[in-house]
Design an enzyme around this catalytic site. Structure first.
Site, PDB file in Angstrom:
ATOM      1  CE  LYS A   1     -11.752  42.678  70.301  1.00 19.81           C
ATOM      2  NZ  LYS A   1     -12.947  42.947  71.164  1.00 19.81           N
TER       3      LYS A   1
ATOM      4  CG  ASP B   1     -10.086  49.494  69.191  1.00 20.25           C
ATOM      5  OD1 ASP B   1     -11.176  49.957  69.989  1.00 20.25           O
ATOM      6  OD2 ASP B   1      -9.295  49.028  69.785  1.00 20.25           O
TER       7      ASP B   1
ATOM      8  CD  GLU C   1     -14.270  49.283  67.195  1.00 18.76           C
ATOM      9  OE1 GLU C   1     -15.387  49.900  67.223  1.00 18.76           O
ATOM     10  OE2 GLU C   1     -13.399  49.070  67.986  1.00 18.76           O
TER      11      GLU C   1
ATOM     12  CG  HIS D   1     -12.814  53.042  68.629  1.00 18.52           C
ATOM     13  ND1 HIS D   1     -13.678  52.178  68.867  1.00 18.52           N
ATOM     14  CD2 HIS D   1     -13.545  54.285  68.450  1.00 18.52           C
ATOM     15  CE1 HIS D   1     -14.790  52.603  68.910  1.00 18.52           C
ATOM     16  NE2 HIS D   1     -14.807  53.860  68.537  1.00 18.52           N
TER      17      HIS D   1
ATOM     18  CD1 TRP E   1     -16.205  45.669  66.683  1.00 16.28           C
ATOM     19  CD2 TRP E   1     -17.457  45.179  68.532  1.00 16.28           C
ATOM     20  NE1 TRP E   1     -15.596  44.452  67.632  1.00 16.28           N
ATOM     21  CE2 TRP E   1     -16.617  44.359  68.673  1.00 16.28           C
ATOM     22  CE3 TRP E   1     -18.362  45.456  69.656  1.00 16.28           C
ATOM     23  CZ2 TRP E   1     -16.269  43.297  69.641  1.00 16.28           C
ATOM     24  CZ3 TRP E   1     -18.280  44.478  70.561  1.00 16.28           C
ATOM     25  CH2 TRP E   1     -17.530  43.381  70.720  1.00 16.28           C
TER      26      TRP E   1
ATOM     27  CG  ASP F   1      -7.973  44.823  78.452  1.00 17.26           C
ATOM     28  OD1 ASP F   1      -9.248  44.451  77.909  1.00 17.26           O
ATOM     29  OD2 ASP F   1      -7.894  45.843  78.722  1.00 17.26           O
TER      30      ASP F   1
HETATM   31  C1  RNT Z   1     -14.773  46.307  71.221  1.00 16.13           C
HETATM   32  C2  RNT Z   1     -14.840  47.542  70.254  1.00 16.13           C
HETATM   33  C3  RNT Z   1     -16.013  48.485  70.603  1.00 16.13           C
HETATM   34  C4  RNT Z   1     -16.317  48.545  71.858  1.00 16.13           C
HETATM   35  C5  RNT Z   1     -17.353  49.619  72.218  1.00 16.13           C
HETATM   36  C6  RNT Z   1     -18.066  49.682  73.624  1.00 16.13           C
HETATM   37  O1  RNT Z   1     -13.790  45.394  71.037  1.00 16.13           O
HETATM   38  O2  RNT Z   1     -13.565  48.127  70.635  1.00 16.13           O
HETATM   39  O3  RNT Z   1     -15.609  49.613  70.158  1.00 16.13           O
HETATM   40  O4  RNT Z   1     -15.316  48.789  72.755  1.00 16.13           O
HETATM   41  O5  RNT Z   1     -18.101  49.729  71.230  1.00 16.13           O
HETATM   42 ZN    ZN Z   2     -13.368  50.039  69.646  1.00 13.72          ZN
END
Ligand code: RNT
Ligand code: ZN
Length: 422
Positions: free
Chosen positions: A231, A262, A229, A289, A188, A297
């Site tokens: 976002k 995630d 990952e 995740h 990530w 958040d």
């Molecule tokens: C961040 C991601 C990532 C982190 C970790 C600490 O938005 O979710 O996975 O939370 O790598």
């Molecule tokens: Zn994550």
């Protein structure tokens, strides 16, 4: 007293599930095989141990709260983790971040890390019967302060992070080989910007190029597997995130990599559960995740809410427990950190239990007969079935405190251990 009550309640629950065509004993065998990848970073607020008092810095993620007792050293973190694992039924994994290496007081930059810095973790994992997963750490570093790492327009910065991620993959291969279980290396990156970005194109092209360089080295998937990952937005990267879902979906599917979804990285009305049956049409595996998004958040402690339950249901309904890897990813520094870990992990497992207790065949019969009333009514009735009795029995059988008894264990550990930390 507890034990015999729990046994009795289980027998009654077992009978009720039996009427619906579900063999509760069998569901417990299934649950036993589910391994959560427990994230190391809940124990010290994503600080890591590169230097004393290291703190999370920037990167589109934030930890809030100042509850006393966070782990200050690797030894303390391991001790806390041992407590956590003792309160969670089943055999689980540990997800390490690169910033948690053992550098013996030396300053080892991210582009210098080596397998030897993770040998201590590997040996400890072995002694605990744990398997490991690994994560590159592309944040909390001066070379990430511009907001861009692998997609930076600065060639030197890109080179630095490419080297870091290459080394992380090598470390993943090392630990996976040592522990004879494929280590999932998850990537990530925080790349993005707070405000309107004119040139999204170059950053995405550069990310693609950096990834191609990183993945030009092949590893044996029985030792290491890559996950990417995505976002939607982060704190400080509200307007633009380079590694969006579309970007990584395209990259992962065309290059044979795994996607990491995630649960806090999508629009709040978007269901991650719903994505599983789409992505698994085209990809053999997914990493999740597990977290709980609350407004902006993405990292609140997992609870047994609809999102968590729907996710588990989708996985179980698709017979996909073997191809969906469940990792935890939350961090809360405002409550007892060990407690936060255990609440989240137990909730994740309870969600899987509820899902395996679902009378799928019966629901499917209703659905295929067009009896949508029957389907809805049974789904509602299932919500008040005694899954808690099955859970308590499972905890008992797995030698972890059932019901709310684990809460006192956390409090005891707090008064004996964590509250003495300054
Ligand atoms: C961040 C991601 C990532 C982190 C970790 C600490 O938005 O979710 O996975 O939370 O790598
Ligand atoms: Zn994550």
């Amino acid at each position: 007293m507890h034990a015999s009550n729990i046994e009795k309640a289980y027998q009654m629950a077992r009978e009720r599930y039996g009427h619906l065509g579900i063999d509760a004993d069998e569901t417990l065998h299934t649950l036993e095989k589910v391994s959560l990848s427990i994230h190391c970073w809940q124990g010290d607020d994503v600080g890591g141990f590169e230097k004393p008092n290291a703190r999370l810095r920037g990167g589109g993620i934030q930890v809030t709260g100042g509850y006393p007792g966070k782990a200050r050293t690797i030894a303390e973190l391991r001790m806390d983790l041992e407590k956590v694992y003792s309160l969670i039924p089943g055999r689980h994994r540990l997800s390490l971040h690169a910033s948690y290496g053992e550098f013996g007081g030396h300053s080892v930059d991210r582009n210098e890390i080596e397998p030897k810095h993770y040998e201590g973790w590997t040996n400890w994992a072995k002694s605990q019967g744990l398997k490991l997963d690994f994560n590159s750490t592309c944040f909390s570093h001066p070379k990430a302060d511009s907001g861009f790492t692998l997609s930076s327009k600065n060639k030197e910065i890109r080179k630095f992070w490419i080297e870091h991620v290459k080394r992380c993959r090598r470390i993943g291969d090392f630990v996976g080989g040592k522990l004879t279980s494929p280590c999932i290396h998850n990537l990530w990156i925080p790349d993005g910007s707070k405000d309107t970005t004119v040139d999204r194109w170059t950053h995405r092209a550069l990310l693609r190029e950096s990834l191609d360089d990183i993945f030009s080295i092949d590893y044996d998937p029985s030792r290491m597997k890559d996950a990417l990952e995505s976002k939607l937005f982060g704190i400080g990267s509200e307007a633009f995130v380079v590694g969006s879902h579309e970007f990584y979906m395209g990259y992962a599917l065309t290059k044979g990599k795994m996607l990491c979804l995630d649960m806090g990285h999508f629009h709040p009305t978007e269901s991650v559960a719903d994505k599983i049956s789409s992505i698994l049409q085209f990809s053999p595996e997914i990493l999740i995740h597990m977290t709980r998004g609350v407004r902006w958040d993405s990292d609140h402690v997992v609870t047994l809410n609809d999102e968590t339950r729907n996710l588990a249901e989708e996985i179980v309904r698709g017979g996909a427990l073997n191809c969906v890897h469940l990792g935890l990813d939350f961090f809360d520094a405002s409550i007892n950190r060990i407690g936060a870990w255990v609440v989240g992990a137990r909730a994740a497992l309870k969600a899987v239990l509820c899902a395996v207790l679902e009378p799928r065949r019966r629901l499917l019969e209703f659905e295929e007969a067009g009896d949508n009333f029957g389907r809805l009514a049974l789904l509602e009735e299932l919500k008040s079935m005694p899954f808690g009795a099955v859970w308590d029995y499972y905890c008992l059988r797995m030698n972890v405190p059932p019901r709310e008894l684990w809460i006192d264990e956390v409090r005891k550990y707090e008064s004996e251990v964590t509250c003495k930390r300054s």
